[in-house]
Design an enzyme around this catalytic site. Structure first.
Site, PDB file in Angstrom:
ATOM      1  N   ASP A   5       0.854  -1.252  -0.147  1.00  0.00           N
ATOM      2  CA  ASP A   5      -0.081  -0.059   0.028  1.00  0.00           C
ATOM      3  C   ASP A   5       0.811   1.210  -0.151  1.00  0.00           C
ATOM      4  O   ASP A   5       1.887   1.308   0.801  1.00  0.00           O
ATOM      5  CB  ASP A   5      -0.867  -0.001   1.272  1.00  0.00           C
ATOM      6  CG  ASP A   5      -1.869   0.986   1.401  1.00  0.00           C
ATOM      7  OD1 ASP A   5      -2.836   0.885   0.519  1.00  0.00           O
ATOM      8  OD2 ASP A   5      -1.717   2.022   2.164  1.00  0.00           O
ATOM      9  N   GLU A  40       1.207   0.171  -4.778  1.00  0.00           N
ATOM     10  CA  GLU A  40       0.877   1.482  -5.397  1.00  0.00           C
ATOM     11  C   GLU A  40       2.343   2.363  -5.432  1.00  0.00           C
ATOM     12  O   GLU A  40       2.706   2.846  -4.469  1.00  0.00           O
ATOM     13  CB  GLU A  40      -0.020   1.943  -4.332  1.00  0.00           C
ATOM     14  CG  GLU A  40      -1.224   1.432  -4.409  1.00  0.00           C
ATOM     15  CD  GLU A  40      -2.403   1.993  -3.567  1.00  0.00           C
ATOM     16  OE1 GLU A  40      -3.557   2.395  -3.790  1.00  0.00           O
ATOM     17  OE2 GLU A  40      -1.915   2.301  -2.362  1.00  0.00           O
TER      18      GLU A  40
END
Ligand code: CA
Length: 669
Positions: A335, A364
């Site tokens: 993340d 990400e």
């Protein structure tokens, strides 16, 4: 303000520790505790009978002074006797005050996270665990990833899962589940039929936003408390820490037995509450990036951890190794990976490679606020630094996502809804973001996660409806199905690693909710009846998966396939034509997509000789690894239609048929 000004944590003033025994080390005879707390003046170990003060029989078993080794910053003590299932905390006195906290290195905790637990991990192994093996693909691009939230998977009664296991880890162990009163498979049985290779589970480590006692609140769980512990609300018993460990392992074992790998969504970039976290209570001011005594906030969640600090970097590596070895996790999705520095991410790759080079890693490539990241832009793991990262650290291709469908939450249009200006993002994405001609932020297609939807933002279906000004979420209008199909071709018949949110293949709706992180089950649950209503779409995805598995160049992790591929864009349709050297596979494929409202003549080019004839394996109606009909190059390609064609000779050779000569197959595209 310059971001480098936030480099205020450095240099580090503490002695560090590189042993692999932080936390507890259990034997039936004694248990040793070690905690790194170099700024502490005193550390006490407290032992308890229960995981919370309000459970029956709660009492303090003992308090013990720990001993300090200044050369490593580690406090240690050993307690005699069998401490299996004994709960513990540390009371840590520093210049910032005295705090009682669970262990940073907790492996088990009591209900709602506040006390750690000593557990004999061998006792938590389900039967046959010693034979459970990782599900690994030879190259990252062989993976086909389906993103699912543990609770959403089975919380609805349409899942057919037994009531006690709905919304739990154990739902993944059930077999023969069907939509009630039908024969349509759900859950793991459904996934087997679909053909994906991996599921990516939304946070399943212990997070803070759901009360584990009541379990009524809903949350995605991007609010970590104890990184090395499974979440209690997904267990059938949140009180006894060993139960969630066993049930998590049962889930993994069950999926592995069906050949499905598990990728864990890891959120090392921030914690639920910095001041309440074991990190801050144990070594105040160390584990987080700070400026002027305040927590920086590039995560957008109130704090950002310091991957660039020795002991947090070590924690990340230890934690990932632990999940891989103890729980047999097959890959990790990071993340807000740009909160982490490049050096740390590459080190993690090296450490995981020591276990197996095929473990998946991607993330990400952005933060929520670059200005508060606390490390320089040159050092963070974002897309523009992709080339400084290992070719086996992937990144979500948001340019492709945007190109496919337009803005994530607005009513703008992308390629699938007929936009022409997004074609170039789509073409670059089809080439795995690795083409010198069309754009190459990635080194190789192994770094490119190709997708149109994830848990964030509108579902693909809701986005398609919004951009078409439709609010009937249960519509089966052909226009919307067609646009969804075009997206599926772009995801599965492109280079890169295909990824989508669970249910994209059956028009999953959240009724226009673009940020459902704490919305109720009624919004978030998978409604399995949609697999019936949108069966045509499910079948289409399944067919494309078969095509992808049948044609190796689509799964090439290197730039060979990029260089061998040939793109034509004529303002109305894109074609990507690829050559294949692998024996007993189709020698050529062409993926042709007309996104316009007019029919057009397909244009196919290659630097290699084109075959004399082609067969259609996917058209506007269906997709499969079997020929549907002969391809007629003179026949216009209908509006908003994709075709996938394969060369006839190699097809006939593989199948031992002469489909081409059989005139009954002379139906059109
Ligand atoms: Ca929790």
């Amino acid at each position: 303000m310059s971001t480098t000004a936030f480099y205020s944590n450095k240099p580090e003033n503490y002695n560090t520790y590189d042993g692999n025994d932080l936390g507890f080390t259990y034997t039936p005879e004694c248990t040793t505790f070690k905690v790194w707390a170099p700024s502490a003046e005193q550390v006490l170990l407290k032992l308890y009978t229960t995981g919370s003060y309000y459970e029956e029989g709660a009492q303090v078993l003992g308090i013990k002074q720990m001993l300090y080794d200044a050369s490593t910053g580690v406090w240690t003590t050993t307690v005699d006797g069998d401490l299996n299932k004994t709960y513990y905390t540390y009371v840590i006195k520093t210049a910032k005050g005295t705090h009682e906290t669970q262990d940073v290195y907790s492996k088990a905790v009591g209900v709602n996270s506040n006390r750690s637990e000593v557990v004999d991990l061998a006792e938590t192994n389900p039967e046959g665990w010693e034979n459970d093996a990782h599900i690994l693909v030879d190259k990252p691009n062989d993976a086909i990833v389906w993103e699912i939230h543990i609770r959403d998977f089975s919380s609805s009664d349409t899942s057919g899962v037994s009531k006690q296991n709905r919304g739990k880890f154990l739902a993944f162990t059930e077999r023969g589940t069907v939509i009630p009163f039908t024969n349509f498979p759900t859950c793991v049985d459904y996934l087997k039929q679909l053909g994906i290779t991996h599921i990516q589970i939304n946070p399943a480590f212990d997070f803070g936003s759901v009360n584990e006692i009541t379990g009524v609140d809903y949350n995605w769980g991007y609010d970590p408390v104890n990184y090395n512990v499974p979440e209690g609300s997904y267990a059938t018993d949140p009180y006894h820490g060993e139960v969630r460990i066993r049930e998590f392992k049962e889930m993994i074992k069950s999926l592995h037995s069906e050949g499905i790998g598990v990728i864990m969504d890891v959120v090392y970039n921030h914690v639920y509450s910095a001041v309440d976290s074991p990190f801050e209570k144990t070594v105040p001011g160390y584990y987080f990036r700070m400026h002027d005594g305040k927590f920086l906030n590039s995560s957008g969640c109130g704090n950002v951890t310091a991957s660039d600090k020795t002991m947090y970097r070590k924690f990340m590596i230890d934690s990932l190794r632990y999940w891989t070895e103890e729980y047999h996790i097959d890959g990790f999705r990071f993340d807000l990976m740009a909160c982490h520095d490049i050096e740390t991410m590459n080190l993690i790759r090296e450490e995981l490679d020591k276990i197996d080079t095929r473990l998946l890693m991607y993330g990400e490539p952005w933060t929520a606020n670059d200005a508060e990241n606390g490390i320089s832009g040159e050092d963070c793991s974002n897309k523009s630094n992709a080339k400084k990262l290992s070719t086996r650290i992937g990144m979500f291709n948001d340019d492709m996502r945007h190109g496919i469908k337009g803005g994530s939450d607005d009513d703008s249009k992308g390629f699938i809804q007929g936009s022409t200006h997004s074609a170039y993002n789509v073409i670059a994405g089809m080439m795995g973001a690795s083409s010198v001609t069309f754009g190459n932020w990635a080194n190789e297609p192994s770094q490119c996660i190709t997708y149109a939807s994830a848990h964030d933002n509108l579902t693909l279906w809701d986005k398609i409806l919004k951009s078409n000004w439709c609010t009937d979420y249960d519509t089966t209008d052909k226009l919307y199905i067609t646009q969804n199909k075009l997206a599926s071709v772009l995801i599965l018949a492109s280079l890169g690693i295909p990824f989508w949110m669970a249910g994209e293949e059956f028009a999953r709706t959240k009724y226009g909710d673009h940020n459902s992180y704490k919305s109720p089950d009624s919004i978030n649950s998978i409604n399995w009846t949609r697999t019936i209503r949108y069966k045509e779409l499910v079948d289409y995805y399944r067919g494309l998966i078969k095509i992808r598995k049948a044609f190796s160049p689509l799964r090439d992790n290197t730039t060979k396939a990029v260089n061998d591929g040939y793109i034509v864009y004529n303002g109305q349709s894109i074609s990507l034509t690829m050559k294949n050297d692998v024996e007993n596979e189709w020698e050529m494929i062409s993926v042709i997509i007309n996104n316009s409202e007019q029919s057009c003549t397909p244009q196919i080019k290659s630097q290699y000789e084109l075959p004399k004839g082609w067969y259609v394996v996917a058209n506007g109606e269906k997709a499969s690894d079997e020929a549907i009909c002969k391809f007629d190059p003179d026949k216009p390609l209908p509006p908003r239609t994709a075709l996938i064609i394969v060369d006839a000779d190699s097809y006939d050779h593989i199948h031992g048929t002469d489909f081409f000569k059989d005139t009954s197959n002379n139906i059109d595209n």
